[in-house]
Design a protein around this motif. Structure first.
Motif, PDB file in Angstrom:
ATOM      1  N   VAL A  58      32.341  10.021  30.782  1.00 13.62           N
ATOM      2  CA  VAL A  58      33.525  10.439  31.525  1.00 13.62           C
ATOM      3  C   VAL A  58      33.108  10.693  32.967  1.00 13.62           C
ATOM      4  O   VAL A  58      31.923  10.931  33.253  1.00 13.62           O
ATOM      5  CB  VAL A  58      34.140  11.721  30.916  1.00 13.62           C
ATOM      6  CG1 VAL A  58      34.591  11.473  29.485  1.00 13.62           C
ATOM      7  CG2 VAL A  58      33.140  12.873  30.971  1.00 13.62           C
ATOM      8  N   PRO A  59      34.047  10.660  33.912  1.00 14.83           N
ATOM      9  CA  PRO A  59      33.698  11.042  35.280  1.00 14.83           C
ATOM     10  C   PRO A  59      33.220  12.483  35.321  1.00 14.83           C
ATOM     11  O   PRO A  59      33.760  13.353  34.637  1.00 14.83           O
ATOM     12  CB  PRO A  59      35.029  10.857  36.039  1.00 14.83           C
ATOM     13  CG  PRO A  59      35.813   9.905  35.210  1.00 14.83           C
ATOM     14  CD  PRO A  59      35.433  10.181  33.787  1.00 14.83           C
ATOM     15  N   PRO A  65      30.756  18.455  46.644  1.00 20.60           N
ATOM     16  CA  PRO A  65      31.977  17.653  46.801  1.00 20.60           C
ATOM     17  C   PRO A  65      31.768  16.168  46.501  1.00 20.60           C
ATOM     18  O   PRO A  65      32.728  15.459  46.182  1.00 20.60           O
ATOM     19  CB  PRO A  65      32.349  17.872  48.276  1.00 20.60           C
ATOM     20  CG  PRO A  65      31.653  19.126  48.670  1.00 20.60           C
ATOM     21  CD  PRO A  65      30.402  19.178  47.875  1.00 20.60           C
ATOM     22  N   SER A  66      30.518  15.715  46.610  1.00 21.52           N
ATOM     23  CA  SER A  66      30.257  14.288  46.350  1.00 21.52           C
ATOM     24  C   SER A  66      30.283  13.952  44.864  1.00 21.52           C
ATOM     25  O   SER A  66      30.260  12.782  44.483  1.00 21.52           O
ATOM     26  CB  SER A  66      28.899  13.895  46.938  1.00 21.52           C
ATOM     27  OG  SER A  66      27.861  14.671  46.367  1.00 21.52           O
ATOM     28  N   LEU A  67      30.311  14.966  44.008  1.00 21.67           N
ATOM     29  CA  LEU A  67      30.400  14.736  42.567  1.00 21.67           C
ATOM     30  C   LEU A  67      31.849  14.477  42.198  1.00 21.67           C
ATOM     31  O   LEU A  67      32.703  15.362  42.306  1.00 21.67           O
ATOM     32  CB  LEU A  67      29.867  15.951  41.793  1.00 21.67           C
ATOM     33  CG  LEU A  67      28.367  16.209  41.894  1.00 21.67           C
ATOM     34  CD1 LEU A  67      28.023  17.570  41.326  1.00 21.67           C
ATOM     35  CD2 LEU A  67      27.596  15.121  41.159  1.00 21.67           C
ATOM     36  N   CYS A  68      32.102  13.255  41.758  1.00 16.17           N
ATOM     37  CA  CYS A  68      33.488  12.904  41.461  1.00 16.17           C
ATOM     38  C   CYS A  68      33.578  11.900  40.311  1.00 16.17           C
ATOM     39  O   CYS A  68      33.947  12.239  39.199  1.00 16.17           O
ATOM     40  CB  CYS A  68      34.157  12.344  42.710  1.00 16.17           C
ATOM     41  SG  CYS A  68      35.913  12.028  42.490  1.00 16.17           S
ATOM     42  N   GLU A  69      33.212  10.672  40.565  1.00 21.88           N
ATOM     43  CA  GLU A  69      33.384   9.597  39.584  1.00 21.88           C
ATOM     44  C   GLU A  69      32.091   9.197  38.878  1.00 21.88           C
ATOM     45  O   GLU A  69      32.091   8.251  38.088  1.00 21.88           O
ATOM     46  CB  GLU A  69      33.975   8.351  40.268  1.00 21.88           C
ATOM     47  CG  GLU A  69      35.361   8.567  40.845  1.00 21.88           C
ATOM     48  CD  GLU A  69      36.380   8.902  39.766  1.00 21.88           C
ATOM     49  OE1 GLU A  69      36.275   8.344  38.656  1.00 21.88           O
ATOM     50  OE2 GLU A  69      37.279   9.720  40.022  1.00 21.88           O
ATOM     51  N   GLN A  70      31.001   9.877  39.151  1.00 20.64           N
ATOM     52  CA  GLN A  70      29.738   9.526  38.497  1.00 20.64           C
ATOM     53  C   GLN A  70      29.887   9.682  36.977  1.00 20.64           C
ATOM     54  O   GLN A  70      30.356  10.709  36.507  1.00 20.64           O
ATOM     55  CB  GLN A  70      28.603  10.412  39.000  1.00 20.64           C
ATOM     56  CG  GLN A  70      28.258  10.205  40.464  1.00 20.64           C
ATOM     57  CD  GLN A  70      29.037  11.119  41.382  1.00 20.64           C
ATOM     58  OE1 GLN A  70      30.122  11.563  41.032  1.00 20.64           O
ATOM     59  NE2 GLN A  70      28.491  11.405  42.551  1.00 20.64           N
ATOM     60  N   PRO A  71      29.515   8.635  36.215  1.00 22.62           N
ATOM     61  CA  PRO A  71      29.729   8.702  34.757  1.00 22.62           C
ATOM     62  C   PRO A  71      28.639   9.504  34.045  1.00 22.62           C
ATOM     63  O   PRO A  71      27.450   9.291  34.256  1.00 22.62           O
ATOM     64  CB  PRO A  71      29.673   7.224  34.345  1.00 22.62           C
ATOM     65  CG  PRO A  71      28.775   6.581  35.351  1.00 22.62           C
ATOM     66  CD  PRO A  71      28.975   7.329  36.648  1.00 22.62           C
ATOM     67  N   GLU A 105      19.496  11.144  35.135  1.00 22.17           N
ATOM     68  CA  GLU A 105      19.659   9.913  35.918  1.00 22.17           C
ATOM     69  C   GLU A 105      20.930   9.221  35.455  1.00 22.17           C
ATOM     70  O   GLU A 105      21.111   8.957  34.264  1.00 22.17           O
ATOM     71  CB  GLU A 105      18.453   8.999  35.718  1.00 22.17           C
ATOM     72  CG  GLU A 105      17.153   9.567  36.244  1.00 22.17           C
ATOM     73  CD  GLU A 105      15.993   8.595  36.070  1.00 22.17           C
ATOM     74  OE1 GLU A 105      16.260   7.374  35.943  1.00 22.17           O
ATOM     75  OE2 GLU A 105      14.842   9.051  36.056  1.00 22.17           O
ATOM     76  N   ILE A 106      21.797   8.907  36.387  1.00 19.63           N
ATOM     77  CA  ILE A 106      23.094   8.320  36.052  1.00 19.63           C
ATOM     78  C   ILE A 106      23.136   6.856  36.464  1.00 19.63           C
ATOM     79  O   ILE A 106      22.428   6.422  37.377  1.00 19.63           O
ATOM     80  CB  ILE A 106      24.254   9.100  36.696  1.00 19.63           C
ATOM     81  CG1 ILE A 106      24.074   9.140  38.218  1.00 19.63           C
ATOM     82  CG2 ILE A 106      24.345  10.499  36.122  1.00 19.63           C
ATOM     83  CD1 ILE A 106      25.227   9.787  38.936  1.00 19.63           C
ATOM     84  N   ASP A 107      23.996   6.110  35.793  1.00 16.11           N
ATOM     85  CA  ASP A 107      24.192   4.696  36.119  1.00 16.11           C
ATOM     86  C   ASP A 107      25.326   4.581  37.136  1.00 16.11           C
ATOM     87  O   ASP A 107      26.298   5.345  37.107  1.00 16.11           O
ATOM     88  CB  ASP A 107      24.545   3.893  34.862  1.00 16.11           C
ATOM     89  CG  ASP A 107      23.449   4.000  33.822  1.00 16.11           C
ATOM     90  OD1 ASP A 107      22.274   3.999  34.222  1.00 16.11           O
ATOM     91  OD2 ASP A 107      23.775   4.072  32.630  1.00 16.11           O
ATOM     92  N   ALA A 108      25.182   3.588  37.980  1.00 15.55           N
ATOM     93  CA  ALA A 108      26.239   3.346  38.963  1.00 15.55           C
ATOM     94  C   ALA A 108      27.470   2.771  38.272  1.00 15.55           C
ATOM     95  O   ALA A 108      27.381   2.096  37.258  1.00 15.55           O
ATOM     96  CB  ALA A 108      25.742   2.386  40.046  1.00 15.55           C
ATOM     97  N   LEU A 109      28.655   3.057  38.853  1.00 15.20           N
ATOM     98  CA  LEU A 109      29.901   2.529  38.295  1.00 15.20           C
ATOM     99  C   LEU A 109      30.008   1.043  38.552  1.00 15.20           C
ATOM    100  O   LEU A 109      29.515   0.533  39.523  1.00 15.20           O
ATOM    101  CB  LEU A 109      31.094   3.249  38.924  1.00 15.20           C
ATOM    102  CG  LEU A 109      31.287   4.717  38.486  1.00 15.20           C
ATOM    103  CD1 LEU A 109      32.394   5.351  39.318  1.00 15.20           C
ATOM    104  CD2 LEU A 109      31.617   4.790  37.018  1.00 15.20           C
TER     105      LEU A 109
END
Length: 340
Positions: A208-209, A240-246, A336-340
């Motif tokens: 989820v975002p 504030p930059s945390l938004c759509e990162q899955p 570590e997150i994956d890019a959208l």
């Protein structure tokens, strides 16, 4: 059944040596096992010893070495043939020079030994390899069957308990409308509780975002503040930059739950979440009471479950650092997150 495989090299050595004797004795029109019986028994012992050495080396190679080398079948067979050629000829050479083996016609005996021993040992290696592959295949089939059974059990449990969330939501809805509209605080508490339960029950297991996780954590903290002492100092910061990162859901909740559960002393909780170069960094610290709470005999499973989930969902892509000091308890989680 476990003893029989240990006898395979013995049987192979006896067969191989008798092939040698048949080839050499009959070709010379001599009696089978002619000449010195002592030399024959010594040569038989050397052959059996070679078979046991090859059996041990082959099993070790198949179990330990081959998985690391990732060889193709052609390269594997070539390496095995090369090892056999070196081993057979080296053993004959050493045995001849120390007197264990008696070679009549040196070069002819080398050729005969290579032609008989190497193919038979090579076939033995193929049988060992096939047996190991069959065992691995059976283990994989058993694992798949176990996974299917576990999935069916989970599905049955889900169907069995599916009714209970609906009952709970209906009960909360009933209580909500029984509270007078002027009592905004309890009505708002029930709304927050419903939001939390709905997210946990129906949020799913897919990514989820991260903004949804942040909203969920804010709701949880706001509800916890209602029951906490006014002394509680809660400092929360989400970048504030945390938004759509899955991200996978409900990974941060156990850490927040622990902070509210064990906060004491100065009644201070500091929570931070930032993103940096494709990573989400989550830090939470809570003060501790001067005296630790008395043990209840029950161990919490929240952190253990979280560690297991992180291992499954983010293998080698996370770190969890827990630090307990006399006056505070802090946790740092990096994902570590994956890019959208």
């Amino acid at each position: 059944m476990k003893i029989l495989p240990r006898l395979y090299p013995l049987f192979l050595g006896i067969v191989m040596f008798n092939f040698i004797r048949l080839t050499t004795d009959l070709a010379k029109n001599e009696a089978f096992w002619a000449n010195s019986m002592r030399f024959h028994l010594q040569a038989l012992a050397v052959t059996v010893f070679m078979c046991y050495v090859f059996d041990y080396e082959s099993r070790y190679f198949l179990d330990k070495v081959k998985p690391r080398l990732n060889l193709s079948p052609a390269a594997e067979y070539f390496l095995t043939f090369l090892k056999l050629f070196v081993m057979v000829n080296l053993l004959i050479f050493v045995g001849d020079h120390i007197g264990l083996l008696h070679l009549g016609n040196t070069w002819v005996d080398y050729v005969i030994a290579d032609v008989i021993y190497i193919p038979l040992l090579f076939m033995y290696y193929i049988l060992l390899r096939s047996g190991k592959m069959e065992k691995e295949l059976q283990n994989r089939i058993l694992q798949l069957e176990k996974i299917k059974v576990d999935q069916l059990e989970m599905e049955l449990k889900f169907l069995r308990f599916q009714y209970h969330p609906h009952f709970l939501f209906n009960a909360l809805n009933t209580v909500y409308f029984q509270i007078d509209e002027k009592n905004e605080a309890p009505r708002r508490t029930i709304e927050m509780l419903s939001d939390l339960l709905r997210y946990q029950l129906y949020g799913g297991s897919q990514k989820v975002p991260v903004q949804k996780e942040i909203d969920y954590l804010r709701t949880y903290m706001n509800m916890q503040k209602l029951r906490m002492s006014e002394r509680l100092r809660l400092d929360v910061s989400f970048s504030p930059s945390l938004c759509e990162q899955p991200v996978y859901p409900l990974l941060f909740l156990p850490l927040v739950e622990n902070a509210f559960k064990y906060v004491g002393g100065d009644y201070r909780i500091d929570c931070r979440m930032t993103d940096e170069a494709g990573k989400i960094l989550f830090e939470i610290t809570n003060s501790l009471p001067p005296l630790p709470p008395s043990p209840s005999g029950k161990k919490g499973i929240g952190l253990e479950n979280l560690k297991r989930r992180l291992e499954l969902l983010y293998p080698e892509k996370h770190s969890l650092v827990i630090k307990k000091e006399p006056e505070q308890y802090s946790v740092k989680l990096m994902i570590e997150i994956d890019a959208l």
